[in-house]
Design a protein around this motif. Structure first.
Motif, mmCIF file in Angstrom:
data_model
loop_
_atom_site.group_PDB
_atom_site.id
_atom_site.type_symbol
_atom_site.label_atom_id
_atom_site.label_comp_id
_atom_site.label_asym_id
_atom_site.label_seq_id
_atom_site.Cartn_x
_atom_site.Cartn_y
_atom_site.Cartn_z
ATOM 1 N N UNK A 119 45.964 -44.819 13.825
ATOM 2 C CA UNK A 119 46.255 -44.556 15.212
ATOM 3 C C UNK A 119 45.170 -43.627 16.111
ATOM 4 N N UNK A 120 44.724 -42.782 15.197
ATOM 5 C CA UNK A 120 43.963 -41.872 15.964
ATOM 6 C C UNK A 120 42.388 -42.001 15.693
ATOM 7 N N UNK A 139 39.366 -32.332 17.315
ATOM 8 C CA UNK A 139 40.983 -32.238 18.008
ATOM 9 C C UNK A 139 41.583 -33.380 17.678
ATOM 10 N N UNK A 140 40.911 -34.674 17.321
ATOM 11 C CA UNK A 140 41.812 -35.742 16.837
ATOM 12 C C UNK A 140 42.570 -35.510 15.498
ATOM 13 N N UNK A 141 41.761 -34.711 14.560
ATOM 14 C CA UNK A 141 42.278 -34.261 13.514
ATOM 15 C C UNK A 141 43.293 -33.220 13.411
ATOM 16 N N UNK A 142 43.460 -32.523 14.612
ATOM 17 C CA UNK A 142 44.504 -31.396 14.805
ATOM 18 C C UNK A 142 45.543 -32.171 15.076
ATOM 19 N N UNK A 143 45.377 -33.348 16.030
ATOM 20 C CA UNK A 143 46.506 -33.931 16.225
ATOM 21 C C UNK A 143 47.279 -34.619 15.065
ATOM 22 N N UNK A 144 46.319 -35.227 14.165
ATOM 23 C CA UNK A 144 46.857 -35.654 12.908
ATOM 24 C C UNK A 144 47.710 -34.774 12.031
ATOM 25 N N UNK A 145 47.033 -33.702 12.174
ATOM 26 C CA UNK A 145 47.913 -32.525 11.207
ATOM 27 C C UNK A 145 49.366 -32.424 11.921
ATOM 28 N N UNK A 146 49.327 -32.206 13.130
ATOM 29 C CA UNK A 146 50.405 -32.013 13.833
ATOM 30 C C UNK A 146 51.370 -33.018 13.652
ATOM 31 N N UNK A 168 38.417 -36.388 26.859
ATOM 32 C CA UNK A 168 39.807 -35.883 27.239
ATOM 33 C C UNK A 168 40.708 -36.946 27.500
ATOM 34 N N UNK A 169 40.306 -37.854 28.589
ATOM 35 C CA UNK A 169 41.384 -39.197 28.745
ATOM 36 C C UNK A 169 41.486 -39.808 27.345
ATOM 37 N N UNK A 170 40.319 -40.191 26.880
ATOM 38 C CA UNK A 170 40.533 -41.202 25.490
ATOM 39 C C UNK A 170 41.546 -40.299 24.515
ATOM 40 N N UNK A 171 41.390 -38.793 24.390
ATOM 41 C CA UNK A 171 42.573 -38.059 23.652
ATOM 42 C C UNK A 171 43.958 -38.298 24.085
ATOM 43 N N UNK A 172 43.927 -38.005 25.318
ATOM 44 C CA UNK A 172 45.460 -38.188 26.070
ATOM 45 C C UNK A 172 46.147 -39.523 25.664
ATOM 46 N N UNK A 173 45.007 -40.481 25.980
ATOM 47 C CA UNK A 173 45.728 -41.721 25.416
ATOM 48 C C UNK A 173 46.220 -42.008 24.176
ATOM 49 N N UNK A 174 45.378 -41.547 23.313
ATOM 50 C CA UNK A 174 45.568 -41.511 21.776
ATOM 51 C C UNK A 174 46.999 -40.483 21.530
ATOM 52 N N UNK A 175 46.971 -39.427 22.136
ATOM 53 C CA UNK A 175 48.018 -38.689 22.022
ATOM 54 C C UNK A 175 49.508 -39.538 22.194
ATOM 55 N N UNK A 176 49.383 -40.110 23.398
ATOM 56 C CA UNK A 176 50.643 -40.983 23.964
ATOM 57 C C UNK A 176 50.800 -41.893 23.105
#
Length: 248
Positions: A119-120, A139-146, A168-176
């Motif tokens: 997903x990330x 930062x994607x890895x940090x999101x995966x860890x969370x 940043x926009x790509x990461x916001x989309x992945x976060x959501x």
């Protein structure tokens, strides 16, 4: 293990937080700060620099206990807390996968994380080391860890700051995308009003120091309906309700 987000709301009631300045003078950072975040809601803390946004997050994470007042985390003493900071804080001698699995309890160290990595966009990078990653990938890895810990509550402190807008926009989309599949109570600090409009269900607007809640801005539109035109309308409504708060 109960599903993420099945817990009471996040409730914050900080009566006062004082710290000493470099010259030894007392500075009131927060006073009568009170708000809540409902189960499974994504909220943003927004306000001018120095208003106490990150201080609030540090209190909720248990990193700063020198304050008066109280708070209640979803899940109480059994809360599973995850945090994503401005810096990824990855261990350079561990691979991507090892960095993510280190946060898991021993009983879950072998958990299936294929879906999360996929997903990330990290499926092909699990054996890489942090030094081989761009800041955006780290930062994607940090999101995966969370998300790997299936948190009851997720705290984010400007996780996309200093990135170019496209990344940043790509990461916001992945976060959501990941959060929508694993909805949990989330509170994110941001200086970026547009970012708050894109991500949040509720924006908690803080006043200048000493920080307290200047008001709430609820967004009930589904995120997929928040087109650029809709975001522009929301921004205009926000500025009408909170004049002077749009440029923190």
């Amino acid at each position: 293990m109960p599903p993420a987000g099945v817990a009471a709301p996040l409730e914050v009631g900080v009566t006062e937080k004082i710290f000493l300045s470099a010259t030894g003078q007392p500075v009131v950072a927060l006073r009568d700060l009170s708000f809540s975040v409902a189960q499974g809601e994504f909220a943003c803390l927004f306000g001018p620099s120095g208003c106490g946004k990150t201080t609030t997050l540090r209190i909720l994470l248990g990193l700063d206990r020198d304050f008066s007042g109280s708070y209640r985390l979803p899940g109480g003493e059994d809360a599973r807390i995850a945090a994503v900071f401005q810096e990824p804080t990855l261990l350079p001698w561990r691979t991507v996968e090892q960095n993510v699995r280190l946060v898991l309890p021993k009983a879950r160290r072998d958990a299936d994380l294929d879906g999360l990595f996929e997903a990330l966009g990290l499926a092909g990078m699990r054996a890489l080391y942090p030094g081989e990653l761009s800041l955006g990938l780290a930062r994607r890895v940090a999101l995966a860890r969370a998300f790997a810990v299936e948190p009851t509550v997720l705290f984010l402190d400007e996780p996309f700051v200093s990135l170019d807008e496209r990344t940043a926009q790509r990461l916001r989309t992945l976060l959501m995308s990941v959060w929508s599949a694993r909805p949990t109570t989330a509170l994110m600090v941001t200086h970026n009003l547009h970012e708050a409009m894109v991500l949040s269900d509720r924006i908690v607007v803080l006043s200048p120091r000493p920080g307290h809640v200047a008001g709430l801005f609820d967004i009930r539109l589904p995120r997929e309906n928040r087109s650029p035109r809709v975001i522009s309308d929301l921004m205009r409504s926000f500025h009408e309700k909170f004049p002077g708060h749009g440029t923190p």
